[in-house]
Design a protein around this motif. Structure first.
Motif, PDB file in Angstrom:
ATOM      1  N   SER A  68       0.825  -1.207   0.000  1.00  0.00           N
ATOM      2  CA  SER A  68       0.000   0.000   0.000  1.00  0.00           C
ATOM      3  C   SER A  68       0.861   1.259   0.000  1.00  0.00           C
ATOM      4  O   SER A  68       0.557   2.231  -0.711  1.00  0.00           O
ATOM      5  N   PHE A  69       1.940   1.244   0.782  1.00  0.00           N
ATOM      6  CA  PHE A  69       2.832   2.405   0.812  1.00  0.00           C
ATOM      7  C   PHE A  69       3.527   2.595  -0.536  1.00  0.00           C
ATOM      8  O   PHE A  69       3.660   3.725  -1.018  1.00  0.00           O
ATOM      9  N   ALA A  70       3.964   1.496  -1.152  1.00  0.00           N
ATOM     10  CA  ALA A  70       4.598   1.589  -2.478  1.00  0.00           C
ATOM     11  C   ALA A  70       3.610   2.139  -3.509  1.00  0.00           C
ATOM     12  O   ALA A  70       3.978   2.953  -4.369  1.00  0.00           O
ATOM     13  N   PHE A  71       2.364   1.699  -3.419  1.00  0.00           N
ATOM     14  CA  PHE A  71       1.335   2.193  -4.341  1.00  0.00           C
ATOM     15  C   PHE A  71       1.117   3.690  -4.136  1.00  0.00           C
ATOM     16  O   PHE A  71       0.946   4.445  -5.113  1.00  0.00           O
ATOM     17  N   PHE A  72       1.143   4.137  -2.882  1.00  0.00           N
ATOM     18  CA  PHE A  72       0.996   5.561  -2.596  1.00  0.00           C
ATOM     19  C   PHE A  72       2.143   6.364  -3.206  1.00  0.00           C
ATOM     20  O   PHE A  72       1.930   7.441  -3.778  1.00  0.00           O
ATOM     21  N   ILE A  73       3.364   5.841  -3.102  1.00  0.00           N
ATOM     22  CA  ILE A  73       4.524   6.528  -3.679  1.00  0.00           C
ATOM     23  C   ILE A  73       4.395   6.610  -5.199  1.00  0.00           C
ATOM     24  O   ILE A  73       4.679   7.656  -5.814  1.00  0.00           O
ATOM     25  N   LEU A  74       3.960   5.521  -5.831  1.00  0.00           N
ATOM     26  CA  LEU A  74       3.799   5.517  -7.292  1.00  0.00           C
ATOM     27  C   LEU A  74       2.739   6.528  -7.733  1.00  0.00           C
ATOM     28  O   LEU A  74       2.934   7.252  -8.719  1.00  0.00           O
ATOM     29  N   ILE A  75       1.634   6.578  -7.005  1.00  0.00           N
ATOM     30  CA  ILE A  75       0.590   7.553  -7.334  1.00  0.00           C
ATOM     31  C   ILE A  75       1.114   8.973  -7.175  1.00  0.00           C
ATOM     32  O   ILE A  75       0.833   9.869  -7.994  1.00  0.00           O
ATOM     33  N   ALA A  76       1.897   9.205  -6.107  1.00  0.00           N
ATOM     34  CA  ALA A  76       2.452  10.538  -5.867  1.00  0.00           C
ATOM     35  C   ALA A  76       3.408  10.951  -6.981  1.00  0.00           C
ATOM     36  O   ALA A  76       3.456  12.126  -7.359  1.00  0.00           O
ATOM     37  N   LYS A  77       4.173   9.986  -7.505  1.00  0.00           N
ATOM     38  CA  LYS A  77       5.116  10.286  -8.581  1.00  0.00           C
ATOM     39  C   LYS A  77       4.401  10.476  -9.915  1.00  0.00           C
ATOM     40  O   LYS A  77       4.772  11.336 -10.728  1.00  0.00           O
ATOM     41  N   ALA A  78       3.382   9.679 -10.151  1.00  0.00           N
ATOM     42  CA  ALA A  78       2.682   9.737 -11.434  1.00  0.00           C
ATOM     43  C   ALA A  78       1.755  10.942 -11.521  1.00  0.00           C
ATOM     44  O   ALA A  78       1.613  11.546 -12.595  1.00  0.00           O
ATOM     45  N   PHE A  79       1.138  11.290 -10.405  1.00  0.00           N
ATOM     46  CA  PHE A  79       0.188  12.402 -10.392  1.00  0.00           C
ATOM     47  C   PHE A  79       0.523  13.357  -9.247  1.00  0.00           C
ATOM     48  O   PHE A  79      -0.114  13.328  -8.187  1.00  0.00           O
ATOM     49  N   PRO A  80       1.546  14.197  -9.436  1.00  0.00           N
ATOM     50  CA  PRO A  80       1.933  15.124  -8.363  1.00  0.00           C
ATOM     51  C   PRO A  80       0.793  16.081  -8.021  1.00  0.00           C
ATOM     52  O   PRO A  80       0.128  16.623  -8.906  1.00  0.00           O
ATOM     53  N   ASN A  81       0.570  16.268  -6.732  1.00  0.00           N
ATOM     54  CA  ASN A  81      -0.457  17.189  -6.263  1.00  0.00           C
ATOM     55  C   ASN A  81      -0.101  17.616  -4.839  1.00  0.00           C
ATOM     56  O   ASN A  81       0.755  16.994  -4.202  1.00  0.00           O
ATOM     57  N   PRO A  82      -0.719  18.684  -4.340  1.00  0.00           N
ATOM     58  CA  PRO A  82      -0.367  19.164  -2.988  1.00  0.00           C
ATOM     59  C   PRO A  82      -0.534  18.123  -1.897  1.00  0.00           C
ATOM     60  O   PRO A  82       0.176  18.156  -0.893  1.00  0.00           O
ATOM     61  N   LEU A  83      -1.460  17.179  -2.085  1.00  0.00           N
ATOM     62  CA  LEU A  83      -1.711  16.178  -1.055  1.00  0.00           C
ATOM     63  C   LEU A  83      -0.530  15.225  -0.887  1.00  0.00           C
ATOM     64  O   LEU A  83      -0.317  14.683   0.192  1.00  0.00           O
ATOM     65  N   THR A  84       0.238  15.015  -1.963  1.00  0.00           N
ATOM     66  CA  THR A  84       1.362  14.076  -1.914  1.00  0.00           C
ATOM     67  C   THR A  84       2.710  14.771  -2.042  1.00  0.00           C
ATOM     68  O   THR A  84       3.721  14.126  -2.338  1.00  0.00           O
ATOM     69  N   SER A  85       2.741  16.078  -1.818  1.00  0.00           N
ATOM     70  CA  SER A  85       3.978  16.832  -2.023  1.00  0.00           C
ATOM     71  C   SER A  85       5.070  16.497  -1.019  1.00  0.00           C
ATOM     72  O   SER A  85       6.250  16.778  -1.255  1.00  0.00           O
ATOM     73  N   ARG A  86       4.712  15.891   0.121  1.00  0.00           N
ATOM     74  CA  ARG A  86       5.709  15.564   1.134  1.00  0.00           C
ATOM     75  C   ARG A  86       6.603  14.404   0.712  1.00  0.00           C
ATOM     76  O   ARG A  86       7.642  14.172   1.331  1.00  0.00           O
ATOM     77  N   VAL A  87       6.211  13.674  -0.316  1.00  0.00           N
ATOM     78  CA  VAL A  87       7.006  12.528  -0.768  1.00  0.00           C
ATOM     79  C   VAL A  87       8.412  12.982  -1.170  1.00  0.00           C
ATOM     80  O   VAL A  87       9.407  12.302  -0.877  1.00  0.00           O
ATOM     81  N   ASN A  88       8.518  14.125  -1.828  1.00  0.00           N
ATOM     82  CA  ASN A  88       9.830  14.634  -2.232  1.00  0.00           C
ATOM     83  C   ASN A  88      10.697  14.953  -1.017  1.00  0.00           C
ATOM     84  O   ASN A  88      11.919  14.743  -1.035  1.00  0.00           O
ATOM     85  N   THR A  89      10.083  15.452   0.039  1.00  0.00           N
ATOM     86  CA  THR A  89      10.823  15.732   1.274  1.00  0.00           C
ATOM     87  C   THR A  89      11.351  14.449   1.892  1.00  0.00           C
ATOM     88  O   THR A  89      12.496  14.393   2.356  1.00  0.00           O
ATOM     89  N   TRP A  90      10.528  13.394   1.909  1.00  0.00           N
ATOM     90  CA  TRP A  90      10.977  12.108   2.458  1.00  0.00           C
ATOM     91  C   TRP A  90      12.171  11.585   1.659  1.00  0.00           C
ATOM     92  O   TRP A  90      13.156  11.118   2.242  1.00  0.00           O
ATOM     93  N   GLU A  91      12.079  11.669   0.343  1.00  0.00           N
ATOM     94  CA  GLU A  91      13.170  11.175  -0.502  1.00  0.00           C
ATOM     95  C   GLU A  91      14.455  11.954  -0.249  1.00  0.00           C
ATOM     96  O   GLU A  91      15.543  11.371  -0.171  1.00  0.00           O
ATOM     97  N   ALA A  92      14.329  13.278  -0.103  1.00  0.00           N
ATOM     98  CA  ALA A  92      15.511  14.108   0.128  1.00  0.00           C
ATOM     99  C   ALA A  92      16.172  13.757   1.458  1.00  0.00           C
ATOM    100  O   ALA A  92      17.402  13.691   1.555  1.00  0.00           O
ATOM    101  N   ARG A  93      15.380  13.497   2.483  1.00  0.00           N
ATOM    102  CA  ARG A  93      15.934  13.156   3.793  1.00  0.00           C
ATOM    103  C   ARG A  93      16.649  11.805   3.748  1.00  0.00           C
ATOM    104  O   ARG A  93      17.735  11.650   4.322  1.00  0.00           O
ATOM    105  N   ILE A  94      16.034  10.837   3.089  1.00  0.00           N
ATOM    106  CA  ILE A  94      16.663   9.516   3.004  1.00  0.00           C
ATOM    107  C   ILE A  94      17.937   9.584   2.172  1.00  0.00           C
ATOM    108  O   ILE A  94      18.963   8.981   2.523  1.00  0.00           O
TER     109      ILE A  94
END
Length: 437
Positions: free
Chosen positions: A203-229
């Motif tokens: 489910s988490f992987a699916f959320f990441i894929l959706i965030a990458k495929a369809f960027p929107n304000p609701l999933t904008s924190r994904v880029n922050t998580w990637e930068a921290r890791i």
């Protein structure tokens, strides 16, 4: 004050450890608040931040005192009632909460007419853990199927995490891991735990894929998580805010040495953006040295030890699971905060329980500790409370009966006066005088 202390029930060691952490918190919070006092258009008045922290801690202890007086089994039903309300609150926070720098970091809501910011995910943590403990204690003796438990247990857990994840990955991950820990302690089948873990990862992987495929304000924190890791695993990543904070924290720890620079003498507090909350442990080590840092670590480990003992001594399965479900996350959150400060973990934004500044985090932690202390009350303490309550109820009933009797007598007297008046208006001597005149 002495009478108030004597009225405290439950594990006295836990009470003492809570008080010790709270008292110690005033020194680093007062010192680190200078960053906030002078930042922006600040007045430089750090006393106001100290008073604010005092109010937060005082209200937190009031919460502990009041909650530890309420029988903990009442929270079984309360968790079921509150969970749908928590979902509404989390949904409102996700879409209408505070936004940071244009990104969806909506974690806070403003309480109307009070001016207080509140983080609903912290309250959701407690309600969800009690809900899980209730379910595990209820189904312990019954045949358990994955389908029924998925609907009754994991679906509410998933809905809660769904509202928290987009804005706060660290809290969602901590809640999920603590729920898995609790169901393991509650002897939930291991094969079912493995299945749930797999579903969670997918489910988490699916959320990441959706965030990458369809960027929107609701999933904008994904880029922050990637930068921290990426920053955590790649030393070549420079010139980011995360690197700046970590480097300042490491400098503070290195400067502290064995005995520290002394209370209030931190230098890095003026440069760390979150010196009074997320990175307060670095300030503690800088001012009180390695000795102070290890002392704080020892207090949390002792608290963990007392929580384990409290869970072992609990009279009911629900009580055992509640102590584990509410106590372990407090200590684990402290370890995460310390791990971030020394760069053992990526930056997460988790505060140091009972020490970091912040009202909602202190209050919710005190709420959890109040329930834990409630479970630790001995049978004689419960009997004493019941006796006190019986005496109060008897005194109250006596007052009510007395008042009812007086009202009844007054009403009876009034009726008697109407039926058998002692004299009429015509017999009044004043009437004779008036007639003669």
């Amino acid at each position: 004050m002495l009478a108030l202390i004597k009225s405290l029930r439950g594990d006295k060691v836990i009470w003492a450890l809570i008080a010790l952490l709270a008292l110690f918190s005033f020194m680093p919070v007062f010192s680190a608040s200078s960053n906030l006092a002078y930042a922006g258009k600040g007045t430089g008045n750090t006393v106001s931040y100290l008073i604010k922290h005092l109010v937060h801690v005082a209200l937190g202890f009031f919460i502990i005192y009041r909650i530890h007086k309420i029988p903990y089994h009442y929270f079984r039903s309360i968790s079921r009632i509150l969970l749908p309300f928590i979902w509404l609150l989390l949904g409102y926070t996700l879409f209408k909460g505070t936004v940071i720098a244009g990104a969806n970091a909506s974690r806070w809501i403003q309480v109307p007419f009070v001016g207080i910011s509140f983080q609903p995910s912290t309250l959701a943590f407690i309600v969800l853990m009690i809900f899980v403990a209730r379910y595990l204690s209820k189904t312990r003796e019954e045949p358990l199927s994955f389908k029924s438990s998925f609907i009754d247990l994991w679906l509410p857990v998933g809905i809660t995490l769904m509202f928290i994840l987009p804005a706060n990955f660290s809290t969602a991950a901590l809640i999920f891991s603590m729920v898995l820990m609790l169901v393991f302690v509650g002897k939930y089948p291991l094969k079912y735990i493995g299945a749930v873990l797999g579903i969670g990862i997918v489910s988490f992987a699916f959320f990441i894929l959706i965030a990458k495929a369809f960027p929107n304000p609701l999933t904008s924190r994904v880029n922050t998580w990637e930068a921290r890791i990426e920053r955590f695993f790649n030393d070549e990543v420079k010139d980011s805010d995360e690197v700046y904070q970590i480097e300042r924290a490491k400098t503070a720890i290195a400067t502290g040495g064995v005995y520290g620079l002394g209370p209030g003498k931190s230098v890095q507090k003026n440069f760390l953006p979150q010196s009074s909350s997320d990175f307060i442990y670095a300030i503690i080590v800088e001012e009180f040295g390695l000795a102070g840092g290890l002392a704080i670590l020892a207090i949390y480990l002792l608290l963990f030890f007392r929580i384990v003992i409290a869970a072992h001594k609990a009279n009911t399965l629900f009580g055992k699971l509640v102590v584990v479900g509410l106590g372990f996350p407090i200590v684990f959150q402290a370890m995460i905060n310390m791990g971030v400060a020394v760069e053992l973990l990526p930056t997460t934004g988790q505060t140091l329980p009972l020490i970091s500044s912040g009202g909602s985090s202190i209050w919710v932690t005190c709420l959890a500790l109040g329930i834990i202390i409630n479970v630790t009350k001995k049978e004689e303490e419960i009997a004493a409370e019941n006796k006190e309550k019986a005496v109060r109820d008897a005194a109250l009933q006596k007052m009510i009966d007395k008042q009812l009797k007086e009202d009844e007598e007054a009403l009876q007297k009034e009726e008697n006066n109407k039926e058998n008046p002692e004299y009429s208006i015509e017999d009044n001597p004043m009437n004779a005088v008036l007639n003669k005149s």
